[in-house]
Design an enzyme around this catalytic site. Structure first.
Site, PDB file in Angstrom:
ATOM      1  N   LYS A  90       0.848  -1.190   0.000  1.00 27.10           N
ATOM      2  CA  LYS A  90       0.000   0.000   0.000  1.00 27.10           C
ATOM      3  C   LYS A  90       0.889   1.247   0.000  1.00 27.10           C
ATOM      4  O   LYS A  90       1.773   1.393   0.848  1.00 27.10           O
ATOM      5  CB  LYS A  90      -0.915  -0.006   1.228  1.00 27.10           C
ATOM      6  CG  LYS A  90      -1.956  -1.124   1.162  1.00 27.10           C
ATOM      7  CD  LYS A  90      -2.721  -1.279   2.453  1.00 27.10           C
ATOM      8  CE  LYS A  90      -3.755  -0.202   2.651  1.00 27.10           C
ATOM      9  NZ  LYS A  90      -4.563  -0.446   3.887  1.00 27.10           N
ATOM     10  N   ILE A  91       0.640   2.090  -0.975  1.00 25.32           N
ATOM     11  CA  ILE A  91       1.410   3.326  -1.115  1.00 25.32           C
ATOM     12  C   ILE A  91       0.417   4.494  -1.016  1.00 25.32           C
ATOM     13  O   ILE A  91      -0.549   4.546  -1.794  1.00 25.32           O
ATOM     14  CB  ILE A  91       2.114   3.393  -2.495  1.00 25.32           C
ATOM     15  CG1 ILE A  91       2.993   2.160  -2.747  1.00 25.32           C
ATOM     16  CG2 ILE A  91       2.896   4.690  -2.640  1.00 25.32           C
ATOM     17  CD1 ILE A  91       4.308   2.132  -2.031  1.00 25.32           C
TER      18      ILE A  91
END
Ligand code: G3P
Length: 226
Positions: free
Chosen positions: A86-87
């Site tokens: 997850k960015i």
């Protein structure tokens, strides 16, 4: 629509898996902090339980793009295939997404998505998923479901392969509306999943069937006893 569990409590994850169809687990730094344990101890325990074919999402923490990329490498090295990093969909995050897309080895999910534009840019940067926070958007005075549906349409209308991973739910209706719309995935806390079909009318209907059958064949008896 895939259904994932937004939690890091292994006992709750096991309970959801025992009773409900689940496609994997999502976590965020706050969820990991609640465990009070070292992040990779928890994440590897989850991976071991759900198996290598299920999806797991874990977030990069660094503030810089280069740091996010380093976090991403570490996360995938520890958790293996079917891991999505997850960015956050912020400026440094878009840069990290572009770097990861150029490398072409790590799948990533754009997170902390509150607006369609964040999702659009993340998709252009190569994200597999974009995660709008439905309930948090509602709490800001906007319509989280509508924004999520717009994001889904933007992906379709632009031939982008990115899918929606809707997050932050408080009730069954929110999930149902997105299932009807055909978004790619949704992730909900175990307590939300346990309450998806909690309804006195359903419980009562099933109880009545059992009691009527017992009147016929005797208390405690089921089909196998007949
Ligand atoms: O991971 C982000 C999202 O799941 C947040 O959910 O319930 O904290 O709004 P919530």
């Amino acid at each position: 629509m895939k259904l994932l569990i937004d939690n890091a409590d292994i006992e709750k994850i096991k309970k959801v898996y025992e009773f409900y169809p689940a496609d994997g687990v999502t976590t965020n730094p706050t969820i990991l902090a609640k465990s009070g344990r070292q992040p990779f101890d928890v994440l590897k325990e989850i991976r071991e339980f759900i198996g290598e074919d299920a999806d797991i999402h874990a977030q990069a923490i660094a503030r810089s793009a280069e740091g996010m990329v380093e976090d991403a490498h570490k996360i995938v090295a520890e958790l293996g295939k079917n891991t999505y990093v997850k960015i956050p969909a912020i400026e440094e995050g878009f840069k990290a997404m572009k770097l990861l897309a150029k490398e072409g080895k790590i799948k990533f999910t754009a997170t902390a998505v509150y607006t369609p534009m964040q999702a659009f840019l993340s998709a252009k940067a190569g994200a597999s998923y974009a995660a709008p926070y439905v309930n948090r958007i509602d709490n800001m005075g906007y319509n989280g479901i509508e924004i999520t549906q717009r994001i889904h349409d933007i992906f379709l209308n632009n031939d982008l392969e990115t899918e929606v991973l809707a997050a932050s739910f408080k009730n069954s209706q929110q999930l149902l509306e997105l299932a009807e719309y055909g978004v790619g995935a949704a992730t909900a806390a175990p307590d939300v999943i346990f309450s998806l079909v909690k309804n006195d009318a359903i419980t009562s209907a099933v109880e009545t069937f059992i009691k009527d059958f017992e009147k016929l064949v005797g208390e405690g008896k089921t089909m196998k006893d007949c």
